[in-house]
Design an enzyme around this catalytic site. Structure first.
Site, PDB file in Angstrom:
ATOM      1  N   GLY A 167      40.106  29.073 -28.018  1.00  0.00           N
ATOM      2  CA  GLY A 167      39.263  30.251 -27.822  1.00  0.00           C
ATOM      3  C   GLY A 167      37.870  29.857 -27.388  1.00  0.00           C
ATOM      4  O   GLY A 167      37.506  28.690 -27.425  1.00  0.00           O
TER       5      GLY A 167
ATOM      6  N   HIS B 134      39.305  50.658 -14.925  1.00  0.00           N
ATOM      7  CA  HIS B 134      40.251  49.783 -14.234  1.00  0.00           C
ATOM      8  C   HIS B 134      41.530  49.606 -15.072  1.00  0.00           C
ATOM      9  O   HIS B 134      42.642  49.800 -14.576  1.00  0.00           O
ATOM     10  CB  HIS B 134      39.572  48.424 -13.988  1.00  0.00           C
ATOM     11  CG  HIS B 134      40.380  47.458 -13.196  1.00  0.00           C
ATOM     12  ND1 HIS B 134      40.101  47.156 -11.889  1.00  0.00           N
ATOM     13  CD2 HIS B 134      41.458  46.718 -13.521  1.00  0.00           C
ATOM     14  CE1 HIS B 134      40.975  46.278 -11.442  1.00  0.00           C
ATOM     15  NE2 HIS B 134      41.820  45.989 -12.423  1.00  0.00           N
ATOM     16  N   GLU B 135      41.344  49.288 -16.338  1.00  0.00           N
ATOM     17  CA  GLU B 135      42.512  49.034 -17.190  1.00  0.00           C
ATOM     18  C   GLU B 135      43.322  50.313 -17.430  1.00  0.00           C
ATOM     19  O   GLU B 135      44.545  50.291 -17.414  1.00  0.00           O
ATOM     20  CB  GLU B 135      42.090  48.420 -18.529  1.00  0.00           C
ATOM     21  CG  GLU B 135      41.470  47.034 -18.417  1.00  0.00           C
ATOM     22  CD  GLU B 135      42.372  46.032 -17.720  1.00  0.00           C
ATOM     23  OE1 GLU B 135      43.599  46.127 -17.866  1.00  0.00           O
ATOM     24  OE2 GLU B 135      41.834  45.152 -17.003  1.00  0.00           O
TER      25      GLU B 135
ATOM     26  N   LYS C 171      36.425  28.784 -34.782  1.00  0.00           N
ATOM     27  CA  LYS C 171      37.556  27.856 -34.880  1.00  0.00           C
ATOM     28  C   LYS C 171      37.317  26.804 -35.961  1.00  0.00           C
ATOM     29  O   LYS C 171      38.195  26.537 -36.780  1.00  0.00           O
ATOM     30  CB  LYS C 171      37.800  27.185 -33.519  1.00  0.00           C
ATOM     31  CG  LYS C 171      38.182  28.191 -32.436  1.00  0.00           C
ATOM     32  CD  LYS C 171      38.517  27.511 -31.125  1.00  0.00           C
ATOM     33  CE  LYS C 171      37.311  26.915 -30.443  1.00  0.00           C
ATOM     34  NZ  LYS C 171      36.299  27.912 -30.058  1.00  0.00           N
ATOM     35  N   THR C 172      36.111  26.250 -35.969  1.00  0.00           N
ATOM     36  CA  THR C 172      35.792  25.258 -36.997  1.00  0.00           C
ATOM     37  C   THR C 172      35.850  25.893 -38.379  1.00  0.00           C
ATOM     38  O   THR C 172      36.392  25.318 -39.323  1.00  0.00           O
ATOM     39  CB  THR C 172      34.379  24.694 -36.743  1.00  0.00           C
ATOM     40  OG1 THR C 172      34.295  24.285 -35.388  1.00  0.00           O
ATOM     41  CG2 THR C 172      34.098  23.519 -37.662  1.00  0.00           C
TER      42      THR C 172
ATOM     43  N   ASP D 201      45.181  41.114  -9.656  1.00  0.00           N
ATOM     44  CA  ASP D 201      46.127  42.182  -9.308  1.00  0.00           C
ATOM     45  C   ASP D 201      46.598  42.023  -7.869  1.00  0.00           C
ATOM     46  O   ASP D 201      47.768  42.225  -7.554  1.00  0.00           O
ATOM     47  CB  ASP D 201      45.469  43.565  -9.417  1.00  0.00           C
ATOM     48  CG  ASP D 201      44.891  43.809 -10.794  1.00  0.00           C
ATOM     49  OD1 ASP D 201      45.365  43.172 -11.752  1.00  0.00           O
ATOM     50  OD2 ASP D 201      43.969  44.631 -10.899  1.00  0.00           O
TER      51      ASP D 201
ATOM     52  N   PRO E  43      33.783  29.283 -27.231  1.00  0.00           N
ATOM     53  CA  PRO E  43      32.892  28.665 -28.206  1.00  0.00           C
ATOM     54  C   PRO E  43      32.341  29.702 -29.182  1.00  0.00           C
ATOM     55  O   PRO E  43      32.107  30.841 -28.797  1.00  0.00           O
ATOM     56  CB  PRO E  43      31.752  28.099 -27.360  1.00  0.00           C
ATOM     57  CG  PRO E  43      32.225  28.101 -25.967  1.00  0.00           C
ATOM     58  CD  PRO E  43      33.314  29.114 -25.858  1.00  0.00           C
ATOM     59  N   GLY E  44      32.166  29.291 -30.423  1.00  0.00           N
ATOM     60  CA  GLY E  44      31.501  30.152 -31.396  1.00  0.00           C
ATOM     61  C   GLY E  44      32.336  31.274 -31.944  1.00  0.00           C
ATOM     62  O   GLY E  44      31.818  32.227 -32.513  1.00  0.00           O
ATOM     63  N   THR E  45      33.652  31.201 -31.794  1.00  0.00           N
ATOM     64  CA  THR E  45      34.487  32.282 -32.326  1.00  0.00           C
ATOM     65  C   THR E  45      35.017  31.960 -33.717  1.00  0.00           C
ATOM     66  O   THR E  45      35.805  32.723 -34.260  1.00  0.00           O
ATOM     67  CB  THR E  45      35.682  32.561 -31.387  1.00  0.00           C
ATOM     68  OG1 THR E  45      36.226  31.330 -30.946  1.00  0.00           O
ATOM     69  CG2 THR E  45      35.243  33.368 -30.194  1.00  0.00           C
TER      70      THR E  45
END
Ligand code: ADP
Length: 460
Positions: A61, A283-284, A67-68, A360, A63-65
């Site tokens: 993922g 868009h989505e 994980k550590t 797309d 950085p900074g999410t």
């Protein structure tokens, strides 16, 4: 100095004490990792039935999410020692050092088992080897080979669980992700609105904040921010309060910090402006609405406008009805129309178009071309193959096997086909303009919506 010693930092039990509850949001990742914790608690339960845990788990993922934090939390929950080392620390100075550090790290870990070994920035050693860099990097390669040897060497049930983190999920060396190595992958994505609010609250507990702070509002303003950035926003707000000689941070402290922190990160990370967020939302919804109106059934599992690791700004997870081996001509055409639906929504709503449709376009073109050259679904060419596919399991390179004149004709027909379906998509959206607005607003506000929520609004 001790050459070849790993210098791994060891945290034992309570010294760190991070628990899953300290990691806000990221529920899916936590659920995934809870099994590892359970295994470390009751290895016998797993041994009895003959199951072995994955040896390695890759946390992937931006950085900074967190994980550590998640890796530490696994050790904290399981109350086992935690060895941590960064990939870049392995690759140092002298050739051969990295490999001996790896050996040493695993020797220590095996003595302390059960335990967690965490390798941060694994891409520093585990990047794809043929990435064409000049001169190669013998040191890196040796280190990687040693790591692979160690992982292959110990049995599944020694109680050493290896967690590794990467910011670049596409780059790990395929040798690393082979079964028996890092064969489980846990995505750790940027938090959604609810996640951001939770993270803000966790960090706000560490500082004094005024009672009337509206965390949801702050979370809304910080769309696209990572956990680390949110932690930073809270801290900035506290600093701002001190600077102004106040005893606690207020709503406006927090709001102003968003700008400070986000402006600082903007180059690095995709934080969407309000206008962009609307564009992505339309868009989505465009994709989903075109799909729904063609099949009359729920087209999506989940739609999100939280930027993904892959670089996509939004994402529509399609429902696949079971395993599909055959597709009819109509189904392929519907699919192409669905691919064009995102761009069509931008045209219908904003009267202008953006670069957001490049993937797309690629997908739609590929399908349209295959219909003509490989599936015999055009009037003019009947069942004549115009293309051969080689290396089907390796991405499937295609090569044309027809005359130059025919190639021109194929190109023309591909364009015609896509154009026709693009027009159809725009018509569907025009007919459903009100639903389009309603759904886009809902997605804009919630950032992630489920297929059921989508259908509920569509059929209301
Ligand atoms: P990564 O390893 O993914 O780069 P870290 O785990 O080092 O990120 O996170 C950095 C900091 O950001 C943490 O120390 C924490 O303060 C904050 N943080 C990130 N994600 C979260 C989260 N989900 N909940 C709470 N804090 C978080």
């Amino acid at each position: 100095m001790m050459f070849g010693k790993s210098n791994a930092k060891v945290y034992v039990k309570s010294s760190e004490g991070i628990k899953f509850s300290d990691v806000a949001g990221e529920d899916e990742a936590k659920e995934n990792l809870a099994e590892i914790v359970d295994y470390l608690h009751n290895p016998d339960k797993y041994k009895e039935i003959g199951a072995s845990m994955p040896k390695g788990i890759l946390l992937a993922g931006p950085p900074g999410t967190g994980k550590t934090m998640l890796a530490k939390a696994v050790a904290g929950e399981a109350e086992v020692p935690f060895f941590s080392m960064s990939g870049s620390e392995f690759v140092e100075m002298f050739v051969g050092m990295g490999a001996s550090k790896v050996r040493d790290l695993f020797k220590q870990a095996k003595e302390k088992a059960p335990c967690i070994v965490f390798i941060d920035e694994i891409d520093a050693i585990g990047q794809k080897r043929n990435s064409g860099k000049m001169g190669g990097n013998d040191e890196r390669e040796q280190t990687l080979n040693q790591l692979l040897t160690e992982m292959d060497g110990f049995e599944g049930n020694t109680g050493v669980v290896i967690l590794a983190a990467t910011n670049r999920p596409e780059s790990p060396d395929p040798a690393l992700t082979r079964p028996g190595r890092f064969d489980r992958r846990v995505p750790v994505e940027l938090p959604d609105l609810k996640g951001r609010e939770a993270i803000l609250k966790v960090h706000a507990k560490k500082i004094k904040v005024s009672e009337e702070v509206d965390f949801q509002q702050i979370a809304r303003m910080a769309s696209g921010a990572s956990g680390a950035e949110l932690a930073n926003i809270v801290n900035e707000a506290a600093l701002r309060a001190v600077r102004d000689g106040r005893k606690y941070a207020t709503q406006s402290d927090l709001e102003e910090s968003i700008e400070v922190v986000i402006a600082g990160y903007q180059k690095k990370n995709a934080i969407l402006t309000d206008k962009e967020k609307w564009t992505v939302a339309y868009h989505e919804i465009g994709h989903a609405l075109v799909a729904a109106r063609q099949t009359q059934s729920a087209p999506v599992q989940k739609i999100t406008i939280i930027p993904r690791t892959s670089g996509a700004l939004g994402y529509t997870m399609q429902v696949e009805d079971g395993n599909r081996y055959l597709m009819t001509k109509e189904e392929i055409e519907n699919k192409i129309a669905t691919y064009t639906g995102g761009r069509a929504a931008e045209e219908v709503v904003f009267g202008t178009i953006s670069t957001g449709a490049s993937n797309d376009i690629e997908q739609a073109t590929k399908l349209a071309r295959s219909m003509i050259t490989r599936y015999g679904m055009s009037k003019d060419f009947d069942m004549v193959a115009m293309e051969t596919v080689s290396g089907q399991y390796l991405g499937g390179d295609t090569s044309l096997i027809c005359s130059a004149g025919t190639q021109d004709e194929i190109d023309r027909q591909v364009v015609e086909l896509v154009k026709r379906l693009h027009k159809k998509a725009a018509e569907i959206l025009l007919e459903n303009r009100q639903k389009l607005d309603e759904l886009a607003r809902f997605l804009y506000e919630k950032e992630t919506i489920t297929g059921e929520e989508f259908m509920a609004i569509l059929n209301a």
